[in-house]
Design a protein around this motif. Structure first.
Motif, short mmCIF file in Angstrom:
data_model
loop_
_atom_site.label_atom_id
_atom_site.label_comp_id
_atom_site.label_asym_id
_atom_site.label_seq_id
_atom_site.Cartn_x
_atom_site.Cartn_y
_atom_site.Cartn_z
N MET A 119 0.85 -1.19 0.00
CA MET A 119 0.00 0.00 0.00
C MET A 119 0.89 1.24 0.00
SD MET A 119 -2.64 1.76 -0.17
CE MET A 119 -3.66 0.33 -0.49
N PRO A 120 1.31 1.68 -1.20
CA PRO A 120 2.03 2.96 -1.31
C PRO A 120 1.03 4.10 -1.40
CG PRO A 120 1.98 1.85 -3.43
CD PRO A 120 1.18 0.99 -2.47
N ASN A 121 1.50 5.32 -1.53
CA ASN A 121 0.58 6.42 -1.84
C ASN A 121 1.13 7.22 -3.01
OD1 ASN A 121 2.45 8.36 -0.77
ND2 ASN A 121 1.52 8.25 1.25
N THR A 122 0.37 8.21 -3.44
CA THR A 122 0.69 8.91 -4.69
C THR A 122 1.99 9.71 -4.63
OG1 THR A 122 -0.74 10.75 -4.03
CG2 THR A 122 -1.71 9.06 -5.43
N SER A 123 2.50 9.95 -3.42
CA SER A 123 3.78 10.66 -3.30
C SER A 123 4.94 9.81 -3.81
CB SER A 123 4.02 11.09 -1.85
OG SER A 123 3.01 11.98 -1.42
N GLN A 149 13.73 -3.10 -0.94
CA GLN A 149 14.61 -2.27 -1.75
C GLN A 149 13.83 -1.58 -2.87
OE1 GLN A 149 17.49 -5.24 -2.93
NE2 GLN A 149 18.98 -4.54 -1.41
N MET A 150 12.90 -2.31 -3.48
CA MET A 150 12.10 -1.73 -4.56
C MET A 150 11.27 -0.56 -4.06
SD MET A 150 10.77 -5.13 -6.57
CE MET A 150 11.78 -5.89 -7.84
N PHE A 151 10.57 -0.75 -2.94
CA PHE A 151 9.68 0.31 -2.46
C PHE A 151 10.45 1.45 -1.79
CE2 PHE A 151 6.55 -2.85 -3.43
CZ PHE A 151 5.46 -2.09 -3.84
N GLU A 152 11.66 1.17 -1.32
CA GLU A 152 12.47 2.25 -0.77
C GLU A 152 13.00 3.18 -1.86
OE1 GLU A 152 15.31 0.18 1.62
OE2 GLU A 152 13.94 0.01 3.34
N THR A 153 12.93 2.77 -3.12
CA THR A 153 13.30 3.69 -4.20
C THR A 153 12.24 4.77 -4.41
OG1 THR A 153 12.28 2.41 -6.02
CG2 THR A 153 14.56 1.84 -5.40
#
Length: 276
Positions: A119-123, A149-153
Motif C-alpha cells: 500500500m504505497p501512496n501517490t507521493s 529495496q524496490m519500495f524504498e526507491t
C-alpha cells in the motif's frame, strides 16, 4: 539477474519503474510492461525508461522473477484469469491493488505463490511515498529484502500485518489528499485576507515543509510542538480556538476512521463478489 514484469502501466507502476531505474536497483532492460489496451502509454514508457513492452504473455512471463499486479482493482479477477497459466511457483507476486487481499489473489491464481501486498501512496511519484508491505508464508527472506529495496526507491517502506493495511490506507494511503485539503483551505484564506496567490502558495508550501521536518527531526511530540507555537493571548491561540470550536481535530479523526472503514468495506465487497 532479476526480470520484473508489470501487469498494468498506470501512475503507480510508472512511479515504481522510475524509482527503481533512477536509484540503479534495476535497468530498463530488466523491466517488462504490459497493459490492457493502451499501447500509446506503453510506447511512452518504452521511450522514457527503456523498458520492454509487449502484449505477448509468454514473452513477459518467461524467466520473470517478480510480477507486479498494477492494474485497476476492478480488473484483477479477469486479469488473473488470463495470466494464471503463466504464473510459476518461483515467481514473486507484488500487488499494489487497494482492497484486494492476499487470500483473494491466492484463490484467483489457484496456486501457492509468494505474494506481497503493498500500500504505497501517490507521493511515490516524487520518491516520498509511505508504503506498507504485508506478505504470505511463501515469501522468502531474500524476496522480502528485494521488495523493501524496490519500495524504498520511492520512499519509506515498512512491513505490517495484513489486517493493519486498512488502517494504513485510511491514514497514509489517503493521507496526501488530507494535506491537499488543508492546503486548499490555507489558499482560500490567503485570498480572503489579501495575499497574492503565488506569494501565499510559497509561504504555505514552506510552512508545511518546515512543520513536517520539525515532526521528523524534533524529539518532541506533535502536541508539544503545537504548544510551543501557541503563546497565551497570541495569534496562534486565537486561530486554534476557532478550529476547536468547529471540532476540526475530531473531524480529521473521524475522516481517517471512515477512510479505514471504507477500505475494509471495499475489501469485503471484493471477497464476497468472488464467492457469489
Amino acid at each position: 539477474m532479476t526480470k520484473v514484469a508489470f501487469i498494468g502501466a498506470g501512475s503507480m507502476a510508472e512511479a515504481l519503474i522510475s524509482g527503481m531505474i533512477e536509484n540503479h536497483l534495476m535497468s530498463g532492460n530488466d523491466i517488462w510492461v504490459t497493459n490492457k489496451c493502451n499501447h500509446e502509454k506503453l510506447e511512452n514508457m518504452k521511450a522514457q525508461y527503456g523498458v520492454t513492452i509487449t502484449y505477448e504473455l509468454e514473452q513477459i512471463f518467461k524467466d520473470a522473477n517478480v510480477v507486479f499486479l498494477a492494474m485497476k482493482p476492478k480488473d484483477v479477477a479477469d486479469a488473473l484469469q488470463t495470466i494464471k497459466p503463466h504464473l510459476q511457483k518461483n515467481m514473486l507476486i507484488i500487488s499494489v491493488l487497494a482492497g484486494v487481499s492476499i487470500e483473494s489473489i491466492e484463490q484467483l491464481a489457484e496456486k501457492e505463490l509468494p505474494i506481497v501486498r503493498a500500500m504505497p501512496n501517490t507521493s511515490a511519484t516524487i520518491g516520498k511515498s509511505a508504503s506498507a508491505l504485508s506478505v504470505n508464508k511463501h515469501v522468502s527472506i531474500e524476496q522480502m529484502k528485494l521488495v523493501q529495496q524496490m519500495f524504498e526507491t520511492v520512499g519509506l517502506a515498512s512491513v505490517v500485518r495484513e489486517e493493519q493495511l486498512d488502517a494504513v490506507t485510511g491514514l497514509s494511503g489517503s493521507g496526501p489528499a488530507y494535506i491537499y485539503y488543508l492546503a486548499e483551505a490555507m489558499e482560500k484564506s490567503a485570498e480572503e485576507i489579501g495575499l497574492e496567490k503565488e506569494m501565499a502558495k510559497r509561504f504555505i508550501i514552506q510552512t508545511l515543509l518546515g512543520a513536517a521536518e520539525m515532526l521528523e527531526k524534533s524529539p518532541k511530540e506533535s502536541h508539544q510542538l503545537r504548544k510551543e507555537v501557541t503563546s497565551p493571548g497570541g495569534t496562534t491561540e486565537a486561530g486554534l480556538k476557532v478550529l476547536d470550536a468547529h471540532a476540526v481535530q475530531q473531524a480529521f479523526i473521524e475522516c481517517i476512521k471512515e477512510a479505514t472503514a471504507q477500505s475494509k468495506r471495499l475489501g469485503n465487497h471484493f471477497s464476497n463478489s468472488m464467492k457469489a
